[in-house]
Design a protein around this motif. Structure first.
Motif, PDB file in Angstrom:
ATOM      1  N   VAL A 109       0.830  -1.212   0.000  1.00 49.09           N
ATOM      2  CA  VAL A 109       0.000   0.000   0.000  1.00 49.09           C
ATOM      3  C   VAL A 109       0.867   1.266   0.000  1.00 49.09           C
ATOM      4  CG1 VAL A 109      -1.896  -1.159   1.177  1.00 49.09           C
ATOM      5  CG2 VAL A 109      -0.160   0.033   2.527  1.00 49.09           C
ATOM      6  N   ALA A 110       2.139   1.102  -0.319  1.00 47.51           N
ATOM      7  CA  ALA A 110       3.069   2.235  -0.230  1.00 47.51           C
ATOM      8  C   ALA A 110       2.663   3.367  -1.166  1.00 47.51           C
ATOM      9  CB  ALA A 110       4.478   1.764  -0.587  1.00 47.51           C
ATOM     10  N   GLU A 111       3.057   4.549  -0.794  1.00 54.46           N
ATOM     11  CA  GLU A 111       2.981   5.769  -1.596  1.00 54.46           C
ATOM     12  C   GLU A 111       1.587   6.387  -1.686  1.00 54.46           C
ATOM     13  OE1 GLU A 111       6.704   6.006  -4.291  1.00 54.46           O
ATOM     14  OE2 GLU A 111       5.220   4.805  -5.354  1.00 54.46           O
ATOM     15  N   ARG A 112       0.607   5.815  -1.007  1.00 54.27           N
ATOM     16  CA  ARG A 112      -0.698   6.498  -1.001  1.00 54.27           C
ATOM     17  C   ARG A 112      -1.490   6.289   0.271  1.00 54.27           C
ATOM     18  NH1 ARG A 112      -0.234   1.228  -3.174  1.00 54.27           N
ATOM     19  NH2 ARG A 112      -2.140   0.500  -4.138  1.00 54.27           N
ATOM     20  N   MET A 113      -1.093   5.378   1.141  1.00 54.24           N
ATOM     21  CA  MET A 113      -1.861   5.181   2.365  1.00 54.24           C
ATOM     22  C   MET A 113      -1.299   6.055   3.475  1.00 54.24           C
ATOM     23  SD  MET A 113      -2.808   1.678   4.351  1.00 54.24           S
ATOM     24  CE  MET A 113      -4.054   1.709   5.648  1.00 54.24           C
ATOM     25  N   ARG A 114      -2.203   6.654   4.224  1.00 57.12           N
ATOM     26  CA  ARG A 114      -1.762   7.543   5.291  1.00 57.12           C
ATOM     27  C   ARG A 114      -1.098   6.735   6.411  1.00 57.12           C
ATOM     28  NH1 ARG A 114      -4.723  12.852   6.717  1.00 57.12           N
ATOM     29  NH2 ARG A 114      -2.550  13.123   7.250  1.00 57.12           N
ATOM     30  N   TYR A 115      -0.149   7.398   7.019  1.00 52.93           N
ATOM     31  CA  TYR A 115       0.671   6.739   8.036  1.00 52.93           C
ATOM     32  C   TYR A 115      -0.170   6.272   9.222  1.00 52.93           C
ATOM     33  CZ  TYR A 115       4.552   6.323  11.325  1.00 52.93           C
ATOM     34  OH  TYR A 115       5.459   5.878  12.235  1.00 52.93           O
ATOM     35  N   GLY A 116      -0.986   7.182   9.743  1.00 48.93           N
ATOM     36  CA  GLY A 116      -1.806   6.857  10.913  1.00 48.93           C
ATOM     37  C   GLY A 116      -2.769   5.725  10.608  1.00 48.93           C
ATOM     38  N   ALA A 163      -0.244 -11.414   2.606  1.00 50.60           N
ATOM     39  CA  ALA A 163      -0.556 -11.043   1.227  1.00 50.60           C
ATOM     40  C   ALA A 163      -2.042 -10.787   1.032  1.00 50.60           C
ATOM     41  CB  ALA A 163      -0.087 -12.143   0.278  1.00 50.60           C
ATOM     42  N   ALA A 164      -2.878 -11.588   1.684  1.00 46.26           N
ATOM     43  CA  ALA A 164      -4.324 -11.379   1.534  1.00 46.26           C
ATOM     44  C   ALA A 164      -4.729 -10.042   2.154  1.00 46.26           C
ATOM     45  CB  ALA A 164      -5.089 -12.524   2.188  1.00 46.26           C
ATOM     46  N   ALA A 165      -4.112  -9.710   3.272  1.00 49.02           N
ATOM     47  CA  ALA A 165      -4.390  -8.399   3.875  1.00 49.02           C
ATOM     48  C   ALA A 165      -3.895  -7.284   2.948  1.00 49.02           C
ATOM     49  CB  ALA A 165      -3.715  -8.295   5.239  1.00 49.02           C
ATOM     50  N   ALA A 166      -2.746  -7.499   2.342  1.00 48.32           N
ATOM     51  CA  ALA A 166      -2.223  -6.507   1.401  1.00 48.32           C
ATOM     52  C   ALA A 166      -3.164  -6.340   0.212  1.00 48.32           C
ATOM     53  CB  ALA A 166      -0.836  -6.937   0.915  1.00 48.32           C
ATOM     54  N   ALA A 167      -3.697  -7.473  -0.274  1.00 41.77           N
ATOM     55  CA  ALA A 167      -4.616  -7.403  -1.413  1.00 41.77           C
ATOM     56  C   ALA A 167      -5.865  -6.608  -1.042  1.00 41.77           C
ATOM     57  CB  ALA A 167      -4.990  -8.808  -1.869  1.00 41.77           C
ATOM     58  N   ALA A 168      -6.353  -6.817   0.168  1.00 36.42           N
ATOM     59  CA  ALA A 168      -7.524  -6.062   0.614  1.00 36.42           C
ATOM     60  C   ALA A 168      -7.207  -4.564   0.649  1.00 36.42           C
ATOM     61  CB  ALA A 168      -7.962  -6.549   1.991  1.00 36.42           C
ATOM     62  N   GLY A 169      -6.035  -4.240   1.173  1.00 36.75           N
ATOM     63  CA  GLY A 169      -5.648  -2.830   1.248  1.00 36.75           C
ATOM     64  C   GLY A 169      -5.504  -2.204  -0.120  1.00 36.75           C
ATOM     65  N   VAL A 170      -4.870  -2.919  -1.002  1.00 42.80           N
ATOM     66  CA  VAL A 170      -4.675  -2.416  -2.366  1.00 42.80           C
ATOM     67  C   VAL A 170      -6.026  -2.204  -3.050  1.00 42.80           C
ATOM     68  CG1 VAL A 170      -3.900  -3.204  -4.651  1.00 42.80           C
ATOM     69  CG2 VAL A 170      -2.352  -3.332  -2.695  1.00 42.80           C
ATOM     70  N   TRP A 171      -6.929  -3.135  -2.816  1.00 44.15           N
ATOM     71  CA  TRP A 171      -8.247  -3.060  -3.443  1.00 44.15           C
ATOM     72  C   TRP A 171      -9.057  -1.885  -2.885  1.00 44.15           C
ATOM     73  CZ3 TRP A 171     -13.291  -4.934  -1.518  1.00 44.15           C
ATOM     74  CH2 TRP A 171     -14.278  -4.880  -2.504  1.00 44.15           C
ATOM     75  N   VAL A 172      -9.046  -1.735  -1.582  1.00 44.96           N
ATOM     76  CA  VAL A 172      -9.840  -0.662  -0.968  1.00 44.96           C
ATOM     77  C   VAL A 172      -9.232   0.710  -1.292  1.00 44.96           C
ATOM     78  CG1 VAL A 172     -10.607   0.330   1.223  1.00 44.96           C
ATOM     79  CG2 VAL A 172     -10.719  -2.133   0.876  1.00 44.96           C
ATOM     80  N   LEU A 173      -7.915   0.799  -1.252  1.00 45.34           N
ATOM     81  CA  LEU A 173      -7.258   2.103  -1.448  1.00 45.34           C
ATOM     82  C   LEU A 173      -7.310   2.591  -2.889  1.00 45.34           C
ATOM     83  CD1 LEU A 173      -3.979   1.815   0.626  1.00 45.34           C
ATOM     84  CD2 LEU A 173      -5.701   3.578   0.887  1.00 45.34           C
ATOM     85  N   ALA A 310       4.147  -7.420  -3.433  1.00 45.25           N
ATOM     86  CA  ALA A 310       4.084  -8.250  -2.219  1.00 45.25           C
ATOM     87  C   ALA A 310       3.033  -9.346  -2.351  1.00 45.25           C
ATOM     88  CB  ALA A 310       3.771  -7.377  -1.006  1.00 45.25           C
ATOM     89  N   ILE A 311       1.962  -9.051  -3.073  1.00 49.78           N
ATOM     90  CA  ILE A 311       0.893 -10.062  -3.193  1.00 49.78           C
ATOM     91  C   ILE A 311       1.408 -11.258  -3.991  1.00 49.78           C
ATOM     92  CG2 ILE A 311      -1.459 -10.483  -3.999  1.00 49.78           C
ATOM     93  CD1 ILE A 311      -1.926  -7.432  -3.766  1.00 49.78           C
ATOM     94  N   PHE A 352     -10.363 -15.878   4.759  1.00 53.80           N
ATOM     95  CA  PHE A 352     -10.626 -15.262   6.064  1.00 53.80           C
ATOM     96  C   PHE A 352      -9.916 -13.907   6.166  1.00 53.80           C
ATOM     97  CE2 PHE A 352      -8.518 -14.633  10.230  1.00 53.80           C
ATOM     98  CZ  PHE A 352      -9.631 -14.307  10.997  1.00 53.80           C
ATOM     99  N   THR A 353      -8.658 -13.899   5.785  1.00 52.17           N
ATOM    100  CA  THR A 353      -7.889 -12.660   5.933  1.00 52.17           C
ATOM    101  C   THR A 353      -8.426 -11.572   5.016  1.00 52.17           C
ATOM    102  OG1 THR A 353      -5.934 -13.950   6.441  1.00 52.17           O
ATOM    103  CG2 THR A 353      -5.587 -11.663   5.851  1.00 52.17           C
ATOM    104  N   PHE A 354      -8.698 -11.929   3.770  1.00 50.46           N
ATOM    105  CA  PHE A 354      -9.175 -10.903   2.845  1.00 50.46           C
ATOM    106  C   PHE A 354     -10.491 -10.289   3.346  1.00 50.46           C
ATOM    107  CE2 PHE A 354     -11.298  -9.210  -0.902  1.00 50.46           C
ATOM    108  CZ  PHE A 354     -10.266  -8.495  -1.494  1.00 50.46           C
ATOM    109  N   ALA A 355     -11.381 -11.144   3.826  1.00 49.73           N
ATOM    110  CA  ALA A 355     -12.679 -10.633   4.293  1.00 49.73           C
ATOM    111  C   ALA A 355     -12.512  -9.724   5.507  1.00 49.73           C
ATOM    112  CB  ALA A 355     -13.591 -11.810   4.628  1.00 49.73           C
ATOM    113  N   VAL A 356     -11.776 -10.193   6.498  1.00 50.82           N
ATOM    114  CA  VAL A 356     -11.640  -9.396   7.729  1.00 50.82           C
ATOM    115  C   VAL A 356     -10.822  -8.124   7.458  1.00 50.82           C
ATOM    116  CG1 VAL A 356     -10.851  -9.386  10.123  1.00 50.82           C
ATOM    117  CG2 VAL A 356     -11.871 -11.450   9.160  1.00 50.82           C
ATOM    118  N   ALA A 357      -9.783  -8.268   6.659  1.00 51.06           N
ATOM    119  CA  ALA A 357      -8.959  -7.092   6.369  1.00 51.06           C
ATOM    120  C   ALA A 357      -9.754  -6.044   5.593  1.00 51.06           C
ATOM    121  CB  ALA A 357      -7.719  -7.501   5.580  1.00 51.06           C
ATOM    122  N   THR A 358     -10.582  -6.511   4.672  1.00 50.20           N
ATOM    123  CA  THR A 358     -11.416  -5.556   3.922  1.00 50.20           C
ATOM    124  C   THR A 358     -12.347  -4.806   4.879  1.00 50.20           C
ATOM    125  OG1 THR A 358     -11.328  -6.956   1.971  1.00 50.20           O
ATOM    126  CG2 THR A 358     -13.083  -5.325   2.042  1.00 50.20           C
TER     127      THR A 358
END
Lengths: 407, 268
Positions: A109-116, A163-173, A310-311, A352-358
């Motif tokens: 999610v680098a270069e566009r997700m806020r730090y906080g 990776a599944a959490a990363a995919a969720a982040g990439v998708w949402v962002l 990373a995915i 499980f990870t993709f759903a919860v992370a999303t």
């Protein structure tokens, strides 16, 4: 005496696994543009701090608590004190794995997700996602573990989950500004420092000896040498797999893809480093390198902007590694039942990870700004999020430009 | 309605010289043009540009770029040129030898107003900072002091014009898409409808022109406009080219005298 030697060995491995955070910082920082490199490294750094505390306080109990709620979640050993030296070392070693799983997300999610927002997600992931799956896969009472699921050092619990959490982040962002053209063309956004990426690749490789080497029962285990040679062969074969894919498909042989190939080889061998022989480890790593290089392009074609692939490295490598563990289990090759359990573990980890992370990302988006505004992308997150930049003497990026004192 | 040739030349000069010169220097250039340029011949234009370049220490590359730019500006539709900074023609004060022998004498007109008055759009924007609409030309040769555009507006205009110029020169194929994307982003601008309209008109022009971008708006609005332009650049060209063009445009804008009072870095 043996116990103390084992303790020392796990201590060394713990340090090696923690050193992988430096590898992540180097790889992810180098693959980012100069104006965002500090931001990415800060995410890895402060992420490690948060997860270290949370895993001790809550995560370890949820994952490895001696009491289990039907194999679904741990119910004891929260914020433990008064542990034996071995118990404390085990907790510390497992904390390193939790940190690694979460760090996978920061690069994607680098270069566009806020730090906080990232740090908030890292906390949620270390509380709600990682320990839950780790309980299923690693706790002796976990429901996957009792089915015979084998995940030696975390192909499922660390890499597929990360990776599944990363995919969720990439998708949402969504993608970085201008990453994809109107007609679907993928625009390269090269990193600012490839030597740094290469160094990071080597650091991760070194760290992996601790990642897999510490996961055996002890230094006196007859398996240690095999685990370490499997680890090394997996990395070598991964790099060669990536090279073969690039050569055979007449693509340029890229440094970044080569490094990702060897990392994917390492990921692929992680699940079965203790149960594969060197030949099957070689094959597993090689296929991982090929799949990763191919998969990274497929992921981009889906307009998913994973800044560091990373995915592909951890997700494709992780799932393939779990399957390979079932396919090539030493002494029990191609056992359908074993392969089925491994596949179930992989699907559960990803699903499980993709759903919860999303859900986590979307919930965070409601309470705080998840994505940096376009102005911050223009100026660079180093300046806008941290008021620091990586290369003040040389940087001519807009982030630097804005450091001037306002007249 | 045809434009008087002298007025057309002034407007063309404003279009190409405004991004490069301070208001004083532009003023001098217009006077020089008024005294020396009698027609649209290539030799005359080259001589005029050379004289301006020599006075203002413009480098050879810029000078070379100015020849065709000025010539093209003379051929542009009226709507794409900035307003005449000297709308009221003055009686001849003196006859100055032409740069080119044999050219018919041209009646000199009054000294120009400040360069900022070259931008008609500015007058449309109700802002605290007074930017001159066409100013009545003062009599004789002593120019009356007129309010000049604030430094941030000059710098902003030069910055955007340099960005546009960069796209035109290096990514001509993407020029139209860039403008369309910028226009599509304009409704997001948090400013008055008047400012949005001025920006819309400026984006409507098919040629880069700093004069069109002299927008009387606060610094925050100008910075937001730069950001929208950057987003359009990213979408049209990709982020790497966008970053490079923005950095080059900042360097270009830093050459303005006004940049000593207001750094272009503050807008990015």
């Amino acid at each position: 005496m043996t116990e103390w030697i084992n303790l020392a060995w796990v201590g060394i491995c713990t340090a090696l696994v923690f050193f992988m955070q430096a590898g992540f910082a180097l790889v992810e920082g180098g693959l980012s543009r100069a104006k965002n490199s500090i931001n990415v490294i800060m995410k890895v750094y402060l992420g490690a701090c948060f997860i270290g505390v949370l895993f001790w306080a809550v995560g370890y109990g949820l994952a490895f608590g001696a009491r289990s709620a039907g194999g679904w979640i741990g119910l004891s050993d929260f914020a433990p004190t008064g542990q034996t030296s071995t118990q404390a070392m085990t907790l510390l070693y497992q904390a390193m794995f939790a940190t690694t799983a979460v760090s996978i997300v920061s690069g994607a999610v680098a270069e566009r997700m806020r730090y906080g927002a990232y740090l908030a997600f890292a906390c949620l992931m270390s509380l709600l996602i990682y320990p839950v799956y780790a309980h299923w896969a690693w706790n002796p009472l976990g429901w996957l573990k009792t089915l015979g699921f084998v995940d030696f050092a975390g192909d499922g619990a660390v890499h597929t989950v990360g990776a599944a959490a990363a995919a969720a982040g990439v998708w949402v962002l969504g993608p970085r500004l201008g990453r994809f053209g109107r007609d679907g063309e993928v625009r390269d956004i090269p990193g600012h420092n490839l030597p740094m990426v290469a160094l990071g690749g080597f650091v991760l490789w070194v760290g992996w000896f601790g990642f897999n080497g510490g996961s055996i029962s002890g230094i006196d285990s007859a398996n240690l040498g095999t685990v370490l040679i499997n680890t090394h062969l997996g990395a070598c074969a991964g790099g060669l797999g990536a090279l073969s894919f690039m050569r055979l498909t007449k693509r340029p042989v890229l440094l970044s893809a080569s490094i990702n190939g060897s990392l994917c080889g390492l990921v692929a061998i992680t699940g079965g480093a203790g149960t594969l022989n060197p030949a099957t480890a070689l094959l597993t790593g090689f296929v991982g390198g090929v799949l990763c290089t191919w998969g990274a392009e497929r992921i981009r074609a889906l307009r998913l902007d994973d800044a560091v692939d990373a995915i592909a490295v951890h997700g494709i490598g992780g799932v393939w590694g779990l399957l390979a563990t079932g396919l090539f289990f030493e002494g029990d090759f191609f056992n359908p039942q074993r392969i089925g359990v491994q596949a179930l573990g992989a699907v559960v980890a990803a699903g499980f990870t993709f759903a919860v992370a999303t859900l986590c990302f979307k919930a965070l988006a409601r309470v705080m700004m998840l994505r940096a505004p376009t102005l911050n992308e223009q100026r660079g997150l180093d300046y806008t999020e941290h008021h620091e930049i990586g290369y003040p003497e040389f940087q001519e990026a807009s982030g630097r430009l804005n450091l001037e004192t306002q007249a | 309605m045809s434009i008087p040739p002298a007025s057309l030349r002034r407007r063309a000069a404003c279009a190409v010289l405004a991004p490069l010169l301070s208001e004083e220097a532009l003023d001098e250039a217009l006077q020089l043009q008024q005294r020396t340029l009698r027609g649209d011949g290539v030799a005359e234009i080259i001589a005029f540009i050379d004289a301006v370049a020599a006075r203002n220490l413009l480098d050879a590359a810029t000078r070379k770029r100015l020849y065709p730019a000025y010539f093209e500006a003379l051929k542009r539709p009226e709507a794409e040129l900035p307003f005449d900074p000297w709308p009221t023609a003055q009686p001849p004060a003196a006859v100055v030898p032409s740069l080119v022998r044999g050219a018919p004498p041209v009646p000199p007109v009054a000294p120009p107003a400040a360069m900022t008055s070259a931008a008609p759009v500015v007058a449309m924007v109700p802002v605290a900072t007074p930017v001159a609409a066409p100013v009545p030309a003062p009599a004789a040769e002593a120019p009356a002091p007129v309010p000049e555009a604030p430094a941030e507006q000059q710098v902003f205009a030069a910055l955007i014009a340099a960005l546009q110029e960069g796209v035109k020169q290096n990514h001509a194929r993407d020029w139209d898409e860039f403008r369309q994307r910028a226009l599509a982003l304009l409704p997001q601008l948090r400013s008055t409808p008047a400012v949005r309209e001025v920006a819309r008109l400026a984006w409507g022009s098919s040629e880069p022109s700093a004069a069109r971008w002299l927008i009387a708006a606060p610094e925050a609005t100008l910075a937001e406009l730069v950001n929208l332009t950057y987003v359009a650049l990213c979408e049209a060209l990709g982020p790497i080219d966008a970053d490079r063009l923005l950095t080059e445009a900042v360097r270009e804008a830093q050459r303005l005298p006004a940049a000593r009072r207001f750094s272009p870095r503050r807008l990015v």
